[in-house]
Write an enzyme that holds these catalytic residues in place. Structure first.
Site, PDB file in Angstrom:
ATOM      1  N   TYR A 179      12.829  13.137 -16.712  1.00 55.95           N
ATOM      2  CA  TYR A 179      11.387  12.915 -16.718  1.00 55.95           C
ATOM      3  C   TYR A 179      10.633  14.116 -16.157  1.00 55.95           C
ATOM      4  CZ  TYR A 179       6.742  11.371 -15.469  1.00 55.95           C
ATOM      5  OH  TYR A 179       5.374  11.300 -15.350  1.00 55.95           O
ATOM      6  N   HIS A 183      -5.363  16.767 -17.868  1.00 56.77           N
ATOM      7  CA  HIS A 183      -5.657  15.980 -16.677  1.00 56.77           C
ATOM      8  C   HIS A 183      -6.830  16.518 -15.866  1.00 56.77           C
ATOM      9  CE1 HIS A 183      -2.027  13.934 -17.737  1.00 56.77           C
ATOM     10  NE2 HIS A 183      -2.075  13.171 -16.661  1.00 56.77           N
ATOM     11  N   ASN A 238       1.365  16.248  -9.295  1.00 57.47           N
ATOM     12  CA  ASN A 238       1.815  15.024  -8.645  1.00 57.47           C
ATOM     13  C   ASN A 238       1.752  15.180  -7.134  1.00 57.47           C
ATOM     14  OD1 ASN A 238       4.500  13.151 -10.276  1.00 57.47           O
ATOM     15  ND2 ASN A 238       2.329  12.806 -10.181  1.00 57.47           N
ATOM     16  N   TYR A 295     -23.121  -4.444  27.213  1.00 59.62           N
ATOM     17  CA  TYR A 295     -21.822  -4.055  26.662  1.00 59.62           C
ATOM     18  C   TYR A 295     -21.820  -2.632  26.107  1.00 59.62           C
ATOM     19  CZ  TYR A 295     -20.063  -8.890  26.801  1.00 59.62           C
ATOM     20  OH  TYR A 295     -19.634 -10.128  27.196  1.00 59.62           O
ATOM     21  N   ARG A 326     -21.343  -0.717  29.364  1.00 59.02           N
ATOM     22  CA  ARG A 326     -20.193  -1.090  30.180  1.00 59.02           C
ATOM     23  C   ARG A 326     -18.885  -0.984  29.422  1.00 59.02           C
ATOM     24  NH1 ARG A 326     -19.260  -7.082  31.639  1.00 59.02           N
ATOM     25  NH2 ARG A 326     -21.448  -7.193  31.045  1.00 59.02           N
ATOM     26  N   PHE A 374       4.426   9.899  -4.651  1.00 61.97           N
ATOM     27  CA  PHE A 374       3.038  10.263  -4.939  1.00 61.97           C
ATOM     28  C   PHE A 374       2.062   9.141  -4.618  1.00 61.97           C
ATOM     29  CE2 PHE A 374       5.245   8.933  -8.872  1.00 61.97           C
ATOM     30  CZ  PHE A 374       4.677   7.668  -9.002  1.00 61.97           C
ATOM     31  N   GLU A 434       1.217   2.809 -14.750  1.00 68.23           N
ATOM     32  CA  GLU A 434       0.812   2.963 -13.352  1.00 68.23           C
ATOM     33  C   GLU A 434      -0.005   1.732 -12.994  1.00 68.23           C
ATOM     34  OE1 GLU A 434      -1.175   6.722 -13.652  1.00 68.23           O
ATOM     35  OE2 GLU A 434       0.685   7.758 -14.175  1.00 68.23           O
TER      36      GLU A 434
END
Length: 509
Positions: free
Chosen positions: A54, A84, A196, A281, A284, A333, A419
């Site tokens: 792959y 991409h 990746n 608060y 404090r 990834f 994915e």
């Protein structure tokens, strides 16, 4: 540190800032060169053997089952980068682009990516010559890593895309030419090795967390000045109280607050005759809240620093030292560890903004501000003083509260269902960056108001450290003598915070 040598080691946030912001030089460690060569040799062996692996000789994602012939492997990698590079939105800052270059180079230096040394050397050269790829900030779902942002980075490596060089936005190939560099023609596996990974979310998130860590310490400073101006007591910061509940962040915050108030004349003036039993608060409980934010950010920083030294691409190459080894597909990834951590940081720093705004209100509200004039105006009624400053802080906090909604719970399947679970970690990083920017403005508003409030206690002085902080505020923002436009004051003080003008009064812990 003048030079950072990369060998795939974990990088601290300080390391990342040193390269991204201070622009120290980077080099490749000799041990990294050996590992890179060994992993590349295994890729070449795989190609020679005819195995199907792959990302080496197949398509990507949903197309992983498509075998690609050897003569098309270089084109396969170039096509991957081009296809991409679909990011949108504003470009990342130069510091964020530099951080991405550094982090991606460090991943390759680990020697699990199967690239040639030339690819790693060019990434380092981009840093050292000041070439910053134009990387649109939106378009990553955080698995398979930050594909779109890293593709825009990789475009410049092959001489395409755009880059900032000497403050000019120009074609990537032209930037390389001007700097005396040559693009790389990608070989098998190298495009995928550049795309990746989680480096965009680590870059944006890491720089934001580093700013947030300084900001929470500065919140101690602003809070201590507010407490003094409001005639409060530091008794709640007593170390015995903190050690009875020994969270390290709480202990550190209380010690810092105590040191900041040491020697205050204002404090001494009301020690014996103050009728108030306890402070609110927001005064404090500063050790408990500021300390918890410190703890949250420390955890997030540790996650980011681990990730900065991790192999996050796929597949990973494992030479055995005997000329053979394994090429293994996995899921490093996936940005889940970062996504959860960045959401955690966003929640914590948003709550810091909330307690800060409550102190701002106490300084301005005439019903509860211990005799200070309404809205710290020298002429209340005719003048509105800092009335709008608290309103602005409230508006910013509301936006922070919306942005603090977790992105890590919003997985949307991508790539034809291949994915099918993604981290949305980049969304978390971008949200956190915006929250930090807002909180810098909110802390600036508290500093501005607290400095004004202290002056109404004259001739008494605050502690030496807080008087020095007061002077630093006045070097940026003048005292409010009559109503004026406050927008520029808030932005100028926030910018001074961002640029480190108040770092000397923040403890290093």
């Amino acid at each position: 540190m003048e030079v950072l040598a990369l060998n795939g080691q974990p990088l601290t946030l300080a390391d990342i800032e040193a390269v991204a912001v201070s622009r120290i030089r980077v080099e490749v460690a000799p041990s990294a060169r050996e590992r890179v060569a060994a992993s590349r040799a295994l890729i070449e062996q795989v190609l020679a053997s005819g195995q199907t692996v792959y990302g080496v000789n197949t398509g990507f994602g949903k197309l992983a089952d498509v075998r690609v012939s050897n003569e098309n492997l270089a084109q396969l990698q170039t096509n991957l980068v081009r296809s991409h590079a679909g990011g949108v939105g504003q470009p990342m800052s130069e510091a964020e682009s530099r951080a991405m270059l550094l982090l991606r180079a460090n991943v390759l230096a680990k020697g699990f990516s199967g690239t040639r040394i030339e690819v790693l050397e060019l990434l380092v050269a981009l840093l050292n010559t000041g070439i910053h790829p134009v990387i649109p900030e939106k378009g990553s779902v955080g698995a398979s890593g930050d594909l779109a942002p890293l593709a825009h980075l990789a475009l410049v490596v092959i001489g395409e895309g755009e880059a900032f060089y000497k403050s000019e936005r120009i074609p990537g190939g032209e930037a390389l030419r001007r700097a005396g560099l040559k693009p790389v023609q990608l070989a098998a596996k190298e495009g995928l090795a550049l795309l990746n990974g989680t480096q965009a979310m680590v870059a944006v998130g890491g720089l934001a967390v580093a700013r947030a860590q300084r900001l929470v310490r500065l919140a101690d400073v602003a809070g201590a000045m507010s407490l003094d101006a409001l005639l409060g007591t530091p008794v709640a910061f007593d170390p015995r109280i903190q050690h009875a509940r020994p969270h390290q962040g709480q202990i550190a915050a209380a010690a810092h607050l105590t040191a900041l108030m040491q020697g205050s004349e204002i404090r001494e003036s009301h020690r014996e005759h103050c009728s108030r039993v306890q402070d609110a608060y927001c005064l404090r409980c500063m050790p408990q809240v500021h300390g918890a934010v410190r703890g949250a950010l420390a955890h997030v920083a540790s996650v980011l620093e681990t990730e900065a030294g991790s192999a996050t691409d796929n597949p990973l190459i494992f030479p055995d030292g005997n000329g053979t080894g394994d090429v293994l597909s996995g899921g490093n990834f996936h940005g889940a560890p970062l996504s959860y951590a960045l959401d955690y940081a966003a929640i914590a720093i948003t709550d810091l903004a909330g307690i800060t705004e409550r102190r701002i209100d106490r300084l301005l509200n005439p019903d509860i501000n211990e005799g200070l004039p309404a809205f710290l105006s020298p002429d209340p009624g005719l003048s509105s003083g800092f009335m709008i400053a608290q309103i602005v802080a409230a508006a910013l906090i509301n936006e922070c509260q919306v942005l603090a909604h977790p992105s890590s719970t919003g997985s949307i399947p991508t790539d034809g269902g291949k994915e099918d679970h993604v981290s949305m970690g980049m969304t978390g990083a971008l949200k956190l960056r915006q929250i930090v920017e807002h909180v810098e403005r909110i802390v600036a508003i508290e500093l501005m108001c607290a400095a004004q409030a202290v002056e109404f206690r004259r001739p008494l002085k605050s502690s030496p450290r807080l008087e020095a902080v007061h002077d630093a505020v006045r070097a940026v923002v003048p005292k409010l003598e009559q109503d004026r436009v406050l927008a520029g004051d808030i932005d100028a003080l926030a910018s001074a915070i961002r640029n480190g003008a108040f770092n000397k009064w923040s403890d290093p812990a």
